[in-house]
Motif scaffolding. Structure first.
Motif, PDB file in Angstrom:
ATOM      1  N   ASP A   1    -100.129  18.688 -66.407  1.00 54.31           N
ATOM      2  CA  ASP A   1     -99.707  17.314 -66.139  1.00 54.31           C
ATOM      3  C   ASP A   1    -101.083  16.495 -65.834  1.00 54.31           C
ATOM      4  OD1 ASP A   1     -96.984  18.100 -65.851  1.00 54.31           O
ATOM      5  OD2 ASP A   1     -97.223  18.727 -63.883  1.00 54.31           O
ATOM      6  N   VAL A   2    -102.108  17.175 -65.612  1.00 54.42           N
ATOM      7  CA  VAL A   2    -103.535  16.438 -65.169  1.00 54.42           C
ATOM      8  C   VAL A   2    -103.919  15.923 -66.729  1.00 54.42           C
ATOM      9  CG1 VAL A   2    -105.905  16.846 -64.694  1.00 54.42           C
ATOM     10  CG2 VAL A   2    -104.262  17.989 -63.354  1.00 54.42           C
ATOM     11  N   LEU A   3    -103.980  16.953 -67.653  1.00 53.45           N
ATOM     12  CA  LEU A   3    -104.544  16.219 -69.043  1.00 53.45           C
ATOM     13  C   LEU A   3    -103.645  15.216 -69.469  1.00 53.45           C
ATOM     14  CD1 LEU A   3    -106.317  16.761 -71.143  1.00 53.45           C
ATOM     15  CD2 LEU A   3    -105.197  18.587 -72.222  1.00 53.45           C
ATOM     16  N   GLN A   4    -102.074  15.438 -69.363  1.00 57.42           N
ATOM     17  CA  GLN A   4    -101.387  14.106 -69.857  1.00 57.42           C
ATOM     18  C   GLN A   4    -101.470  13.105 -69.116  1.00 57.42           C
ATOM     19  OE1 GLN A   4     -97.515  16.012 -69.590  1.00 57.42           O
ATOM     20  NE2 GLN A   4     -97.614  17.029 -71.558  1.00 57.42           N
ATOM     21  N   ALA A   5    -101.592  13.128 -67.767  1.00 59.17           N
ATOM     22  CA  ALA A   5    -101.772  11.936 -66.852  1.00 59.17           C
ATOM     23  C   ALA A   5    -103.187  11.204 -67.477  1.00 59.17           C
ATOM     24  CB  ALA A   5    -102.156  12.166 -65.422  1.00 59.17           C
ATOM     25  N   TYR A   6    -104.108  11.938 -68.006  1.00 64.89           N
ATOM     26  CA  TYR A   6    -105.436  11.261 -68.290  1.00 64.89           C
ATOM     27  C   TYR A   6    -105.308  10.755 -69.866  1.00 64.89           C
ATOM     28  CZ  TYR A   6    -110.425  11.257 -69.715  1.00 64.89           C
ATOM     29  OH  TYR A   6    -111.698  10.716 -70.021  1.00 64.89           O
TER      30      TYR A   6
ATOM     31  N   ALA B   1    -110.489  17.218 -66.455  1.00 64.65           N
ATOM     32  CA  ALA B   1    -110.679  18.177 -65.386  1.00 64.65           C
ATOM     33  C   ALA B   1    -111.613  17.787 -64.326  1.00 64.65           C
ATOM     34  CB  ALA B   1    -110.973  19.585 -65.944  1.00 64.65           C
ATOM     35  N   GLN B   2    -112.882  17.188 -64.827  1.00 62.42           N
ATOM     36  CA  GLN B   2    -113.759  16.631 -63.953  1.00 62.42           C
ATOM     37  C   GLN B   2    -113.143  15.550 -62.951  1.00 62.42           C
ATOM     38  OE1 GLN B   2    -117.086  15.717 -66.518  1.00 62.42           O
ATOM     39  NE2 GLN B   2    -117.739  17.787 -66.240  1.00 62.42           N
ATOM     40  N   ARG B   3    -112.294  14.543 -63.710  1.00 60.98           N
ATOM     41  CA  ARG B   3    -111.953  13.528 -62.989  1.00 60.98           C
ATOM     42  C   ARG B   3    -110.815  13.908 -61.921  1.00 60.98           C
ATOM     43  NH1 ARG B   3    -107.423   9.954 -64.364  1.00 60.98           N
ATOM     44  NH2 ARG B   3    -107.649   7.822 -63.281  1.00 60.98           N
TER      45      ARG B   3
ATOM     46  N   GLU C   1    -111.480  13.678 -57.841  1.00 62.12           N
ATOM     47  CA  GLU C   1    -110.455  12.941 -57.063  1.00 62.12           C
ATOM     48  C   GLU C   1    -109.973  13.641 -55.788  1.00 62.12           C
ATOM     49  OE1 GLU C   1    -107.092  12.088 -59.666  1.00 62.12           O
ATOM     50  OE2 GLU C   1    -108.076  10.025 -60.702  1.00 62.12           O
ATOM     51  N   ARG C   2    -110.025  14.915 -56.059  1.00 56.60           N
ATOM     52  CA  ARG C   2    -109.601  15.896 -55.030  1.00 56.60           C
ATOM     53  C   ARG C   2    -110.895  16.383 -53.978  1.00 56.60           C
ATOM     54  NH1 ARG C   2    -106.754  20.283 -58.421  1.00 56.60           N
ATOM     55  NH2 ARG C   2    -106.528  21.299 -56.111  1.00 56.60           N
TER      56      ARG C   2
END
Length: 204
Positions: free
Chosen positions: A49-54, A126-128, A132-133
């Protein structure tokens, strides 16, 4: 005396680390590990989900980078094809391998460039997400550490064989064309990264 002992220990520790890194990188060349690493990366792009959102909001801006890879690989493969055919001019059988060989060079160059770029995109995503977290993760510095932890040895070998070597061959008789192709292959992802970073700063 103590300093000499500490120096020896540091040297031995560095040698052990280097051997461990070398062994880990060599393990990436095993066919089973090559397939595993490639399938893991493909699964991340399909399900993470993180990669797809990016990637989703940036998909159109990625097309010029992919086109740059296509152009560089195409020129390299065409040059290799004509050179192979010229070298095999005395044998009709060998000349028949010119096109398949060029196709293999094009495919290897495309896979290598896209694979390296995909690993870079995955790391940026992943860095982004970590930023954010509020999570900080320190990664070991250096190209060897990058090859070890990103599992990028195989695609870089493909880039070296199917892009870098043809560019060196082209540079022998057309250095400006080789320089232009090298610049395109390097600047395309670099400029995209700059553009993406500027967009993120404007959003924030």
């Amino acid at each position: 005396m103590i300093k000499q002992r500490e120096l020896r220990r540091a040297v031995k520790h560095g040698e052990r680390e280097l051997r461990a890194a070398g062994g880990d990188m060599l393990s990436q060349l095993r066919p089973r590990n090559i397939l595993r690493d490639a399938s893991d990366l493909a699964r991340k792009f399909a399900r993470d989900d993180v990669l797809q959102a990016y990637i989703a909001p940036r998909i159109w801006s990625l097309i010029p980078v992919l086109l740059a890879f296509v152009m560089v690989s195409a020129v390299c493969s065409v040059d290799i094809m004509f050179r192979f055919a010229r070298l095999a001019s005395g044998s009709i059988l060998l000349k028949g391998f010119a096109l398949p060989f060029a196709a293999a060079v094009w495919l290897g160059g495309m896979i290598g460039q896209i694979y390296v770029f995909a690993i870079w995109l995955e790391e940026r995503a992943a860095q982004r997400n970590r930023a954010e977290r509020g999570i900080e993760v320190e990664m070991p510095a250096g190209f060897l550490a990058y090859l070890k932890y990103s599992r990028a040895l195989v695609p870089w070998i493909l880039v070296a064989i199917c892009v870098a070597v043809p560019l060196v061959i082209i540079a022998r008789y057309a250095p400006l064309i080789a320089l232009l192709l090298f610049t395109v292959s390097v600047l395309a992802p670099f400029l995209w990264g700059k553009y993406d970073s500027r967009g993120e700063r404007e959003e924030s």
